[in-house]
Motif scaffolding. Structure first.
Motif, short mmCIF file in Angstrom:
data_model
loop_
_atom_site.label_atom_id
_atom_site.label_comp_id
_atom_site.label_asym_id
_atom_site.label_seq_id
_atom_site.Cartn_x
_atom_site.Cartn_y
_atom_site.Cartn_z
N THR A 169 7.26 -3.17 5.59
CA THR A 169 7.57 -3.90 6.81
C THR A 169 6.41 -3.80 7.79
O THR A 169 5.88 -2.71 8.04
N LYS A 170 5.94 -4.92 8.28
CA LYS A 170 4.94 -5.00 9.35
C LYS A 170 3.72 -4.11 9.06
O LYS A 170 3.25 -3.37 9.93
N GLY A 171 3.18 -4.20 7.85
CA GLY A 171 1.98 -3.45 7.50
C GLY A 171 2.23 -2.04 6.99
O GLY A 171 1.31 -1.39 6.50
N LEU A 172 3.47 -1.56 7.08
CA LEU A 172 3.80 -0.20 6.63
C LEU A 172 4.46 -0.26 5.25
O LEU A 172 5.37 -1.06 5.01
N GLN A 173 4.00 0.60 4.34
CA GLN A 173 4.61 0.76 3.02
C GLN A 173 5.03 2.22 2.83
O GLN A 173 4.24 3.14 3.07
N ILE A 174 6.29 2.40 2.41
CA ILE A 174 6.81 3.74 2.10
C ILE A 174 7.41 3.66 0.71
O ILE A 174 8.26 2.81 0.44
N ALA A 175 6.97 4.54 -0.19
CA ALA A 175 7.40 4.45 -1.59
C ALA A 175 7.82 5.80 -2.14
O ALA A 175 7.21 6.84 -1.83
N ILE A 195 12.41 16.08 -6.70
CA ILE A 195 12.28 14.92 -5.81
C ILE A 195 11.12 14.05 -6.28
O ILE A 195 10.17 14.54 -6.91
N PRO A 196 11.16 12.74 -6.02
CA PRO A 196 10.05 11.85 -6.42
C PRO A 196 8.82 12.07 -5.56
O PRO A 196 8.87 12.72 -4.50
N LYS A 197 7.72 11.53 -6.04
CA LYS A 197 6.48 11.54 -5.25
C LYS A 197 6.64 10.60 -4.06
O LYS A 197 7.24 9.53 -4.17
N ILE A 198 6.11 11.00 -2.92
CA ILE A 198 6.21 10.20 -1.70
C ILE A 198 4.82 9.69 -1.33
O ILE A 198 3.86 10.46 -1.25
N GLU A 199 4.70 8.37 -1.14
CA GLU A 199 3.44 7.78 -0.72
C GLU A 199 3.69 6.83 0.45
O GLU A 199 4.75 6.20 0.52
N LEU A 200 2.71 6.74 1.33
CA LEU A 200 2.82 5.78 2.42
C LEU A 200 1.44 5.28 2.82
O LEU A 200 0.42 5.94 2.60
N LYS A 201 1.44 4.10 3.39
CA LYS A 201 0.20 3.47 3.86
C LYS A 201 0.52 2.54 5.01
O LYS A 201 1.55 1.84 4.99
#
Length: 373
Positions: A169-175, A195-201
């Motif tokens: 959303t609005k340039g933010l990615q959370i995975a 827990i899964p791997k957490i990535e964001l950009k």
């Protein structure tokens, strides 16, 4: 006597009826599949890419030379699908003329995902580019992976295409991404993932400027290690990047740091795993960065040059720094819409390994050929 004998047509009639019934059922089944396909908007595409390069490895890199004349491993076919304003998806298959393991033709899944769009943003599930695998600052085409290396693993951070659940959303990615547990730890034991791997950009773009801020974290446990206690391997990474366009010229740069990048799943051509020595887990720290500059000389020709660097070092005095560097110059020549050739000359300097020994370098020149359809 044969003229007066009647011949029964019942078997023939039954055969005709069974054939008509089968045809009717087949038509209904085909319609059941075809109607949804017709309702969706399918946009198919393909990209054929040929690598034609000569490489010369010096003595420390094996003292070998040769020409690569091959279909690149990232040649592809796929489709993007739009069902309506909310539901969509896509798939993409890589097609190569040979498999490294089987030495024969192979097809593998690059992408297979579905999306749900709402006012809040877009939810993606399936296999796709993670937030840390969707930044391409360089256009380097020579490949030590599958072609179009883009300095991945030698200055450009890269986490492949993984199974994930991602919200944008609005340039933010959370995975939330599949955890990578294939390591060079060599300790044995049972791997447990909680827990899964957490990535964001976060990607910012305005006018002629863009910037990226990114990071990620994962952790998993190894139990029942022979002769040792359980170990928890934690990995993380963070970095920044950006670029600027001014007229027909542009510059891009980025830098990042990662701990235990091999366990995290990042691509590097350095030894980037944590190690298990003397009954202890020893961390490995990696740094990477790149700088790229380019110029659009005309509608048909674009020039670019770049340099990338990566270094990994185990936090133990018994290990030396393992570093690599690459640099190149290229010219993209557009012949026709979707058809272009990229002559390129460059060097992949493998630096020294973790034992302090020189790994030599490879000097290359040639071109990539690409037609998109």
């Amino acid at each position: 006597m044969w003229a007066n004998q009647s011949i029964s047509t019942k078997p023939k009639e039954e055969f005709i009826m069974r054939k008509l019934l089968f045809s009717g059922v087949l038509t209904i089944v085909l319609l059941a599949f075809t109607v949804p396909l017709m309702a969706a908007d399918w946009n198919f595409y393909g990209s054929v890419r040929m690598s034609t390069f000569y490489g010369d490895n010096d003595k420390d890199a094996g003292d070998d030379s040769g020409t690569d004349w091959d279909l690149q491993g990232n040649a592809r076919i796929g489709a993007k699908v739009k069902v309506d304003d909310a539901i969509g998806g896509g798939f993409e298959f890589a097609v190569t003329d040979e498999s490294v393991s089987a030495n024969k033709e192979s097809v593998n899944t690059r992408l297979l995902y579905a999306t749900y769009r709402s006012d809040a943003g877009t939810l993606l599930i399936g296999q796709s580019y993670t937030p840390l695998a969707d930044m391409f600052y360089s256009n380097q085409v020579y490949g030590w992976i599958a072609g179009d290396t883009d300095m991945l693993g030698v200055g450009q951070i890269w986490d492949y295409r993984r199974p994930l659940i991602m919200f944008s959303t609005k340039g933010l990615q959370i995975a939330l991404v599949e955890v990578q547990t294939a390591t060079a730890l060599g300790s044995g034991g049972d791997v447990d993932v909680i827990i899964p791997k957490i990535e964001l950009k976060y990607h910012f773009k305005k006018d002629n400027v863009f910037a990226d801020i990114f990071g990620g974290y994962q952790s998993y446990k190894i139990e029942d290690i022979p002769g040792a206690s359980d170990e928890t391997i934690s990995s993380y990474t963070f970095g920044v990047g950006g670029g600027l366009n001014f007229g027909d010229a542009y510059v891009k740069a980025g830098a990042y740091m990662a701990r235990n990048a091999g366990q995290f799943g990042l691509l590097h051509i350095t030894a980037d795993d944590a190690v298990y020595s003397g009954g202890e887990l020893i961390d490995n720290d990696t740094i990477g960065g790149l700088f790229v500059a380019g110029y659009k000389a005309s509608d048909k020709i674009q020039l670019e040059a770049g340099v990338g660097y990566v270094a990994s070092e185990v936090d133990d005095s018994a290990y030396e720094k393992d570093d690599n560097m690459t640099y190149y110059v290229q010219a993209t020549y557009n012949i026709y819409k979707g058809f272009f050739i990229v002559p390129e000359v460059g060097v992949v300097d493998y630096g020294d390994n973790s034992s302090g020994a020189s790994q030599g370098k490879n000097t290359y020149f040639g071109a990539k050929w690409q037609i998109n359809f």
